[in-house]
Design an enzyme around this catalytic site. Structure first.
Site, PDB file in Angstrom:
ATOM      1  N   GLU A 260       0.889  -1.175   0.000  1.00  0.00           N
ATOM      2  CA  GLU A 260       0.000   0.000   0.000  1.00  0.00           C
ATOM      3  C   GLU A 260       0.915   1.209   0.000  1.00  0.00           C
ATOM      4  OE1 GLU A 260      -3.141  -0.030  -0.288  1.00  0.00           O
ATOM      5  OE2 GLU A 260      -3.797  -2.020   0.346  1.00  0.00           O
ATOM      6  N   CYS A 294      -2.623   8.531   2.873  1.00  0.00           N
ATOM      7  CA  CYS A 294      -2.299   8.251   1.472  1.00  0.00           C
ATOM      8  C   CYS A 294      -3.516   8.407   0.573  1.00  0.00           C
ATOM      9  CB  CYS A 294      -1.700   6.865   1.334  1.00  0.00           C
ATOM     10  SG  CYS A 294      -2.711   5.628   2.127  1.00  0.00           S
TER      11      CYS A 294
END
Ligand code: ADP
Length: 487
Positions: A260, A294
């Protein structure tokens, strides 16, 4: 002090945690301090664990994993359910630990803890549903059966921005599938991970299945994770650069990877959007966690017809965001995590204004000093600015102007990243056309908040590999095997 804020002080751990035991000192004898980014106060001094301890944790994990994999899904689910209940029951303490080491407002920290817990609940339930398949044979005497088995020992490396949830959403599917986990949390925020290990043990998780290695030597520990043949999968959340390093390092043993990585999320507001809803969505998406997620909106594309009105409304709302210590009532934006993070925010603003952007609100270090920065809105952003290409990871919203649908889709996709994206419109056909054209793993439509354990979180392009959450999330921790039987 931190201890004074806790109902259960045993959740504040000053050691590593390997094979069910606290590890009070490192083989190297080194220690490191965990500090509060708001005040600089030292919260804990931890042993600085390294390769030797990582290897020991991996040995213990491999030993424990065999029995764990042999248990029924229901059995594993019972323990995960207890862990979920313990996380919820101790949410206030876990939130206080999180706010102290990371800085986010206490209410947001508690939200994160409950969000992390939701993955433990979800994957506990999924543990019972690891279904295989039967396939009609390719010859009259053949029977083909597909089974799914745990990948084995999993290593996890997690970041500081969600010290609880980023680990919980890796730990839960791993344990549910029958894997063991050895984790290295970010050295800025290891206390949340250690508290989770205490609760996992209390939930009845057998020793060795979840070890936590506090360490500042991420390079050495990362190497051990990539080179030790007992590790069958590495799951990482962090920067794209480090993700690439781990991918290269894992190549020699064809290491399975869950990544990720970074994003560069576009947030598109069309002329026909509900402007007030778009402003609220932008606030949530951009300023949550002080811009340090993010999936935070990084580039706000606003259509010409509503550009000025949107900018005005957004600036007004952003001006009201209360900056403050995470423990202060009503604080909505805490400190940034480090000097480096603060410097990047300043650099992005300086670069943008040098190239013609205007500061509509904010733009400077906050009067509180330290790592605090004013929530900021910039107008007149263009593609040549750093804010267009790099993740700012701070409370800065650059507004780009656009005219047409095809123009904004091209601008939004003009990046090597592909994690989250957002769009606001009331035209159903435009919504589908744009959502399908966006090269992103996730699209928030008329919402700025997309994270939930029931959906597959993850990115395409250089934003990563694999998905976390949902029915898909457990697959990342399973191998497929087929049995071909002649009868
Ligand atoms: P951030 O910029 O958010 O700190 P990083 O990718 O640097 O992102 O950090 C995410 C996690 O990766 C942290 O736990 C950090 O300690 C770890 N890390 C950083 N560099 C390496 C490396 N070379 N090998 C393994 N882990 C690393």
């Amino acid at each position: 002090s931190l201890l004074a804020r806790l109902k259960d002080t045993s959740l504040a751990v000053e050691s590593g945690f390997i094979a069910g035991r606290p590890v009070a000192s490192a083989a190297t004898g080194r220690t490191f301090e965990v500090t509060n980014p708001s005040t600089g106060e030292v919260l804990a001094t931890l042993p600085d664990l390294n390769r030797a301890e990582a290897a020991a944790a991996i040995d213990a994990a491999q030993e424990a994993q065999k029995d764990w994999a042999a248990r029924t899904g229901k059995d594993r689910a019972t323990i995960l359910r207890r862990l979920f209940d313990l996380m919820v029951a101790n949410a206030d303490d876990l939130a206080a630990i999180l706010t102290a080491e990371m800085g986010k407002p206490l209410a947001e920290a508690k939200g994160e803890v409950l969000y992390g817990a939701s993955y433990v609940e979800w994957f506990g339930e999924e543990a019972k549903r690891v279904y295989g398949d039967t396939i009609p044979g390719h010859q009259p005497d053949k029977r083909i059966i597909v089974v799914k088995q745990p990948v084995g020992v999993v290593a996890a490396i997690t970041p500081w921005n969600f010290p609880n949830a980023m680990l919980a959403r890796k730990l839960a599917p791993a344990l549910a599938a029958g894997c063991a986990m050895v984790a290295k949390p970010a050295s800025e925020t290891p206390l949340s991970a250690l508290a989770l290990a205490v609760l996992a043990e209390r939930a009845g998780l057998p020793a060795g299945l979840f070890s936590v290695l506090p360490s500042t030597d991420s390079v050495s520990v990362g190497r051990e994770f990539c080179e030790n043949p007992k590790i069958r999968k590495l799951t990482f959340t962090g920067s794209t650069n480090v993700g690439k390093i781990l991918m290269r390092q894992g190549a020699d043993q064809v290491l399975k990877l869950g990544l990720e990585l970074g994003g560069n999320a576009p947030f598109i507001v069309f002329d026909d959007a509900d402007l007030d809803a778009a402003v609220e969505g932008a606030i949530v998406s951009k300023y949550r966690n002080n811009g340090q997620t993010c999936v935070c909106a990084n580039r706000l594309y606003v259509q010409a017809g509503v550009y000025d009105a949107f900018a005005q409304k957004l600036a007004e709302r952003v001006g009201q965001i209360k900056v403050g210590d995470g423990f202060e009532a009503g604080a909505l934006a805490g400190p940034l995590i480090s000097d480096k993070a603060l410097a990047k925010v300043e650099e992005h603003i300086a670069d943008a204004t040098a190239k013609g952007a205007q500061v509509l609100t904010g733009g400077r270090r906050d009067q509180r000093g330290g790592l605090y920065f004013e929530p900021t809105v910039l107008t007149g952003a263009t593609a040549t600015m750093k804010v267009a290409r790099e993740e700012t990871f701070g409370p800065v919203a650059p507004l780009f102007r656009f005219e047409t649908v095809s123009e904004v889709v091209a601008m939004a996709n003009n990046t090597e990243f592909g994690l989250a994206s957002y769009l606001y419109s009331r035209d159903v056909s435009k919504i589908f056309r744009v959502a399908e054209a966006l090269e992103y793993g996730m699209v928030g439509i008329n919402t700025g908040l997309i994270s939930t354990e029931v959906a597959p979180f993850g990115g395409i392009k250089q934003s990563g590999l694999g998905r976390e959450g949902s029915k898909y999330g457990i697959e990342d921790y399973l191998e497929i095997k087929y049995l071909c039987l002649s009868v």
